[in-house]
Design an enzyme around this catalytic site. Structure first.
Site, PDB file in Angstrom:
ATOM      1  CG  ASP A  61      -1.756   1.083   1.128  1.00  0.00           C
ATOM      2  OD1 ASP A  61      -1.678   2.144   0.560  1.00  0.00           O
ATOM      3  OD2 ASP A  61      -2.886   1.263   2.048  1.00  0.00           O
ATOM      4  CG  ASN A  90       1.547   1.376 -13.761  1.00  0.00           C
ATOM      5  OD1 ASN A  90       1.151   2.353 -14.488  1.00  0.00           O
ATOM      6  ND2 ASN A  90       0.409   1.018 -12.978  1.00  0.00           N
ATOM      7  CE1 TYR A 180      -1.887  12.225 -11.057  1.00  0.00           C
ATOM      8  CE2 TYR A 180      -2.008  13.617 -13.129  1.00  0.00           C
ATOM      9  CZ  TYR A 180      -1.859  12.391 -12.690  1.00  0.00           C
ATOM     10  OH  TYR A 180      -1.763  11.453 -13.427  1.00  0.00           O
ATOM     11  CE  LYS A 184       1.794  10.545 -11.838  1.00  0.00           C
ATOM     12  NZ  LYS A 184       2.126   9.108 -12.105  1.00  0.00           N
TER      13      LYS A 184
END
Ligand SMILES: NC(=O)c1ccc[n+]([C@@H]2O[C@H](COP(=O)([O-])OP(=O)(O)OC[C@H]3O[C@@H](n4cnc5c(N)ncnc54)[C@H](OP(=O)(O)O)[C@@H]3O)[C@@H](O)[C@H]2O)c1
Length: 312
Positions: A61, A90, A180, A184
């Site tokens: 997790d 991923n 986010y 990324k």
């Protein structure tokens, strides 16, 4: 991929599942690093029912450092002789509310970047072992076109113990997308930083790679809405993505190239060219920023409590 051990995070669905299936069909033994859920069991059963008996589930997790360390230790015990040929970082979440994990970090930053940083450290001896046995191993990060959103630089507070205090979710809900974007951008810069920092010797046999899928019709967008993402920014950003989204199979082409192709060099970055448009996974221009890479590396070492990245 015959005889190779491939470890993939986040393969209950989406690009991770497609990569798991592809590698299994090509003869690899696949370790599915998923958090415990019915989805994880169903994905494992699906691979096995397709005749891929060399698929295993490892509980991991990414919202919980203890779980990541436990997965790392279990894999080191299990694969100490054979090593890990491919680690594909991923898994990802997108546009989630301003919430802290149990470790105190932002849920998107920890899931998408910090826990992958920790996992790569935990599995480094296995990557070196595979490089020793077969001449090379690979570690892959899955970034996103969102890394460029607003051209925002890596900013320290997102990688510190500030979960729940990083802009909130107020109208129009843009801050969740900034979190986010930071995660990324971190995926890509982590690869560059790791590529440069590999010590001489076996570690240089570990190729460090990055891909981004381009807009892809996976389970990711539905999860944003399910987590309450129904603001103006959510609808605009996701609507724009879905208009041009490609299939999950096409979206996984970048990580598949990085995992499986012969002539791949450490430091390379694959994905569609152009913003907001899908397409084949091509070799992209480097997006180096040495100063930001150093900042990210130092913040990540601190956030995960690692004292020496290449020794466990
Ligand atoms: N789809 C796109 O348009 C797009 C565009 C750019 C980049 N990406 C990137 O592509 C990657 C794959 O996403 P996808 O599009 O294939 O979405 P997806 O179908 O939602 O897959 C994401 C995977 O991450 C897993 N995950 C989430 N939280 C986790 C946690 N705490 N611990 C372990 N696993 C966790 C999910 O597992 P659960 O089932 O447990 O939730 C799922 O298997 C992500 O890194 C994403 O940022 C996607």
């Amino acid at each position: 991929m015959n005889g190779k051990n491939v470890l993939i995070t986040g393969c209950t669905s989406g690009t991770g599942f497609v990569l798991a299936r592809t590698c299994a069909q090509l003869g690899a033994t696949v370790y599915m690093l998923n958090r415990p859920s019915e989805r994880a069991t169903v994905a494992l059963d699906q691979l096995r029912n397709e005749g891929n008996s060399k698929a295993f589930l490892i509980e991991c997790d990414l919202q919980d450092y203890a779980s990541v360390r436990k997965a790392g230790k279990a894999l080191r015990d299990q694969l100490q002789n054979e090593g890990c040929d491919v680690l594909c970082n991923n898994a990802g979440v997108m546009g989630l509310p301003d919430v802290a994990t149990a470790d105190g970090y932002d849920v998107q930053i920890q899931t998408n970047h910090l826990s992958h940083f920790l996992l790569t450290h935990e599995l480094w001896p296995l990557l070196e072992r595979a490089a020793e046995l077969k001449g090379e191993a690979r570690v892959i990060s899955h970034s996103s076109g969102a890394r460029k959103m607003g051209n925002r630089p890596i900013t320290s507070r997102f990688f510190e113990r500030n979960g729940g205090h990083l802009g909130g979710d107020r109208f129009p809900g843009l801050q969740k997308w900034v979190r986010y974007q930071q995660s990324k951008l971190a995926n890509l810069l982590f690869s560059y930083a790791l590529h440069d920092r590999r010590p001489q010797g076996l570690a240089r046999g570990v190729k460090v790679l990055t891909a981004h899928p381009g807009p892809t019709d996976s389970g990711l967008q539905a999860k944003t809405f399910k987590a309450g993402g129904n603001g103006l920014a959510d609808r605009y950003i996701i609507g724009r993505t879905m208009k041009v989204a490609q299939s999950v199979e096409d979206g996984s082409a970048g990580i598949a190239r990085c995992a499986c192709e012969h002539d791949i060099k450490s430091g390379e970055f694959y994905g569609p060219i152009g913003r907001g448009r899908p397409g084949p996974a091509l070799l992209l221009e480097p997006e180096r920023n040495i100063e930001m890479e150093k900042l990210l590396w130092d913040l990540s070492m601190r956030a995960t409590g690692i004292s020496s990245f290449f020794t466990v």
